[in-house]
Design a protein around this motif. Sequence first.
Motif, PDB file in Angstrom:
ATOM      1  N   LYS A   1       0.842  -1.205   0.000  1.00 43.89           N
ATOM      2  CA  LYS A   1       0.000   0.000   0.000  1.00 43.89           C
ATOM      3  C   LYS A   1       0.876   1.253   0.000  1.00 43.89           C
ATOM      4  O   LYS A   1       2.005   1.247   0.480  1.00 43.89           O
ATOM      5  CB  LYS A   1      -0.926   0.020   1.224  1.00 43.89           C
ATOM      6  CG  LYS A   1      -1.909  -1.143   1.266  1.00 43.89           C
ATOM      7  CD  LYS A   1      -2.963  -0.927   2.327  1.00 43.89           C
ATOM      8  CE  LYS A   1      -2.389  -1.054   3.726  1.00 43.89           C
ATOM      9  NZ  LYS A   1      -1.930  -2.400   4.034  1.00 43.89           N
ATOM     10  N   LYS A   2       0.321   2.316  -0.514  1.00 37.61           N
ATOM     11  CA  LYS A   2       1.008   3.603  -0.534  1.00 37.61           C
ATOM     12  C   LYS A   2       1.157   4.119   0.896  1.00 37.61           C
ATOM     13  O   LYS A   2       0.269   3.960   1.721  1.00 37.61           O
ATOM     14  CB  LYS A   2       0.188   4.593  -1.354  1.00 37.61           C
ATOM     15  CG  LYS A   2       0.862   5.920  -1.628  1.00 37.61           C
ATOM     16  CD  LYS A   2       1.844   5.823  -2.769  1.00 37.61           C
ATOM     17  CE  LYS A   2       1.156   5.538  -4.086  1.00 37.61           C
ATOM     18  NZ  LYS A   2       2.090   5.554  -5.226  1.00 37.61           N
ATOM     19  N   ARG A   3       2.303   4.698   1.175  1.00 34.00           N
ATOM     20  CA  ARG A   3       2.512   5.283   2.496  1.00 34.00           C
ATOM     21  C   ARG A   3       1.572   6.473   2.670  1.00 34.00           C
ATOM     22  O   ARG A   3       1.511   7.366   1.838  1.00 34.00           O
ATOM     23  CB  ARG A   3       3.957   5.749   2.655  1.00 34.00           C
ATOM     24  CG  ARG A   3       4.260   6.315   4.029  1.00 34.00           C
ATOM     25  CD  ARG A   3       5.705   6.736   4.132  1.00 34.00           C
ATOM     26  NE  ARG A   3       5.980   7.345   5.425  1.00 34.00           N
ATOM     27  CZ  ARG A   3       7.146   7.861   5.780  1.00 34.00           C
ATOM     28  NH1 ARG A   3       8.161   7.837   4.910  1.00 34.00           N
ATOM     29  NH2 ARG A   3       7.316   8.393   6.966  1.00 34.00           N
ATOM     30  N   ILE A   4       0.833   6.451   3.765  1.00 38.04           N
ATOM     31  CA  ILE A   4      -0.172   7.480   4.004  1.00 38.04           C
ATOM     32  C   ILE A   4       0.372   8.524   4.977  1.00 38.04           C
ATOM     33  O   ILE A   4       0.850   8.176   6.061  1.00 38.04           O
ATOM     34  CB  ILE A   4      -1.468   6.857   4.574  1.00 38.04           C
ATOM     35  CG1 ILE A   4      -2.011   5.823   3.590  1.00 38.04           C
ATOM     36  CG2 ILE A   4      -2.507   7.937   4.850  1.00 38.04           C
ATOM     37  CD1 ILE A   4      -3.246   5.101   4.081  1.00 38.04           C
TER      38      ILE A   4
ATOM     39  N   VAL B   1      -2.731   6.861  -6.619  1.00 35.56           N
ATOM     40  CA  VAL B   1      -3.165   5.802  -5.706  1.00 35.56           C
ATOM     41  C   VAL B   1      -4.008   4.763  -6.430  1.00 35.56           C
ATOM     42  O   VAL B   1      -4.696   5.067  -7.403  1.00 35.56           O
ATOM     43  CB  VAL B   1      -3.969   6.357  -4.513  1.00 35.56           C
ATOM     44  CG1 VAL B   1      -3.121   7.305  -3.687  1.00 35.56           C
ATOM     45  CG2 VAL B   1      -5.242   7.045  -4.974  1.00 35.56           C
ATOM     46  N   SER B   2      -3.950   3.542  -5.943  1.00 36.90           N
ATOM     47  CA  SER B   2      -4.801   2.465  -6.431  1.00 36.90           C
ATOM     48  C   SER B   2      -6.160   2.558  -5.745  1.00 36.90           C
ATOM     49  O   SER B   2      -6.311   3.314  -4.773  1.00 36.90           O
ATOM     50  CB  SER B   2      -4.160   1.124  -6.107  1.00 36.90           C
ATOM     51  OG  SER B   2      -4.205   0.908  -4.696  1.00 36.90           O
TER      52      SER B   2
ATOM     53  N   ASP C   1      -5.619   1.993  -2.101  1.00 36.06           N
ATOM     54  CA  ASP C   1      -5.087   3.175  -1.417  1.00 36.06           C
ATOM     55  C   ASP C   1      -6.153   4.256  -1.266  1.00 36.06           C
ATOM     56  O   ASP C   1      -6.203   4.954  -0.251  1.00 36.06           O
ATOM     57  CB  ASP C   1      -3.894   3.746  -2.201  1.00 36.06           C
ATOM     58  CG  ASP C   1      -2.716   2.787  -2.260  1.00 36.06           C
ATOM     59  OD1 ASP C   1      -2.433   2.156  -1.233  1.00 36.06           O
ATOM     60  OD2 ASP C   1      -2.099   2.671  -3.331  1.00 36.06           O
ATOM     61  N   TYR C   2      -6.989   4.394  -2.274  1.00 32.45           N
ATOM     62  CA  TYR C   2      -8.079   5.383  -2.241  1.00 32.45           C
ATOM     63  C   TYR C   2      -8.934   5.174  -0.996  1.00 32.45           C
ATOM     64  O   TYR C   2      -9.240   6.125  -0.273  1.00 32.45           O
ATOM     65  CB  TYR C   2      -8.891   5.244  -3.524  1.00 32.45           C
ATOM     66  CG  TYR C   2     -10.247   5.906  -3.538  1.00 32.45           C
ATOM     67  CD1 TYR C   2     -10.396   7.251  -3.857  1.00 32.45           C
ATOM     68  CD2 TYR C   2     -11.401   5.157  -3.279  1.00 32.45           C
ATOM     69  CE1 TYR C   2     -11.653   7.840  -3.901  1.00 32.45           C
ATOM     70  CE2 TYR C   2     -12.660   5.738  -3.324  1.00 32.45           C
ATOM     71  CZ  TYR C   2     -12.784   7.075  -3.634  1.00 32.45           C
ATOM     72  OH  TYR C   2     -14.024   7.652  -3.684  1.00 32.45           O
TER      73      TYR C   2
ATOM     74  N   ASN D   1      -8.107   3.587   1.775  1.00 31.34           N
ATOM     75  CA  ASN D   1      -7.316   3.839   2.976  1.00 31.34           C
ATOM     76  C   ASN D   1      -7.015   5.328   3.184  1.00 31.34           C
ATOM     77  O   ASN D   1      -6.975   5.800   4.318  1.00 31.34           O
ATOM     78  CB  ASN D   1      -6.014   3.036   2.913  1.00 31.34           C
ATOM     79  CG  ASN D   1      -6.230   1.565   3.221  1.00 31.34           C
ATOM     80  OD1 ASN D   1      -6.605   1.195   4.330  1.00 31.34           O
ATOM     81  ND2 ASN D   1      -6.025   0.710   2.240  1.00 31.34           N
ATOM     82  N   PHE D   2      -6.815   6.063   2.085  1.00 29.64           N
ATOM     83  CA  PHE D   2      -6.573   7.507   2.205  1.00 29.64           C
ATOM     84  C   PHE D   2      -7.826   8.206   2.745  1.00 29.64           C
ATOM     85  O   PHE D   2      -7.727   9.134   3.557  1.00 29.64           O
ATOM     86  CB  PHE D   2      -6.178   8.098   0.845  1.00 29.64           C
ATOM     87  CG  PHE D   2      -4.691   8.140   0.612  1.00 29.64           C
ATOM     88  CD1 PHE D   2      -4.047   9.338   0.389  1.00 29.64           C
ATOM     89  CD2 PHE D   2      -3.938   6.978   0.628  1.00 29.64           C
ATOM     90  CE1 PHE D   2      -2.670   9.395   0.176  1.00 29.64           C
ATOM     91  CE2 PHE D   2      -2.575   7.004   0.412  1.00 29.64           C
ATOM     92  CZ  PHE D   2      -1.932   8.213   0.183  1.00 29.64           C
TER      93      PHE D   2
END
Length: 385
Positions: free
Chosen positions: A221-224, A277-278, A281-282, A284-285
């Motif tokens: 996952k992208k770092r948030i 973002v995937s 990630d969307y 989770n963001f």
Amino acid sequence: MKHVGLVTYYNNNYGSILQCFASKHFIENLGYKCHVLYETSHYSYIRIIRKCVRLLLKIINDPSYLCNQKQMKNAMKAESLLLSPISKRLMDDFVLSFISPEGYTWGQLCDLGKKSKYICFITGSDQVWNASRGIPDIFFLRFCPLHKRIALAISFGVKTIPAFNSYIKKYIKEFNTLSVREDVGLSIIGGITSKDISRIADPAFIYSREEWLTFFTYGKKKRIPKNFILVHFLNAPNEIALSNIVQYSTERHLKIVAVGYKHKQFNNVKGIKFVDVSPIDYVNFINESNTIFTDSFHTTLFSVNFEKCFYTYERQYLHNYSQSSRIIEFLERFNLKSRLILSLEQFDKVPTNYVIDSTLLQCERKTIRDFINMVFVKADAEKME
């Protein structure tokens, strides 16, 4: 195993992708194999002739049809270019991994529709019946028998069906089971057929915040970041939105993170950071953000579903068919219409916190779960007869 065909939008938009994922995931959890279907571009001479005849009838019914559709086509093409290429690739990777759409010619779809292992075919949700533009036959499931056609949380995108699309009224009458996402859909279909129609929630509402986060706890996952505003605009944000974003972030010392669409207007926002973002990630963001600013229906929906602070703005469409009514109706359902920001003065009067009756959220979720369960009970019963 019994099979189900699903025809809906599933690409180039986080909301479309995730409503498709939710529908497919829920159906498969009920014990069915769900196939997301699309039509490949292979036409017979008969279908080409039919398309030409239909085009001629549309022009006769509405002389401005060609001009309006050219504008719509150009607008949709321009809007598709607003999506970051990297974000699009991340969306496509998700679709291949979790949705796995299957392409067939029209003839192959007709053969599929006759197979007994397919107990039903579903079209929807999202604006698959957006009556402001031409609608492909596949979205009316015309390749399968009438008793197998199910409409799931359909949205029309407009308040009335334009004259050039009047022929679709015949197709709507052919459906075995009908459901819409908005009350305006009840009015439209109610004027076409006397069949029972259900008003249900968008499939993205099938799952609660906790369930969505459980799905996407795996994988890279992208770092948030911490303490940030999430900005997600499908079209360019207006001056009101830009001003509000700057004001809000400055007063609260929050970072600004934009996703999906890197509009040139962001160049005037100091400190804004764009992140590709995937769909994972969307989600989770949204969950990790302090506040959300958006013009997106589904980002608004996820904000409400996750009970996040958010502000929604009118989308600056590049065509003449406004689709704001669906967001207005959604917000009114939860007594949150004041969070649709139309002026600078209004923004300062809207509190950051709000409370949604948990019973209301649960009832909305129940509408679509109950409808899908009913569909398969009915389909199974008809198959046994």
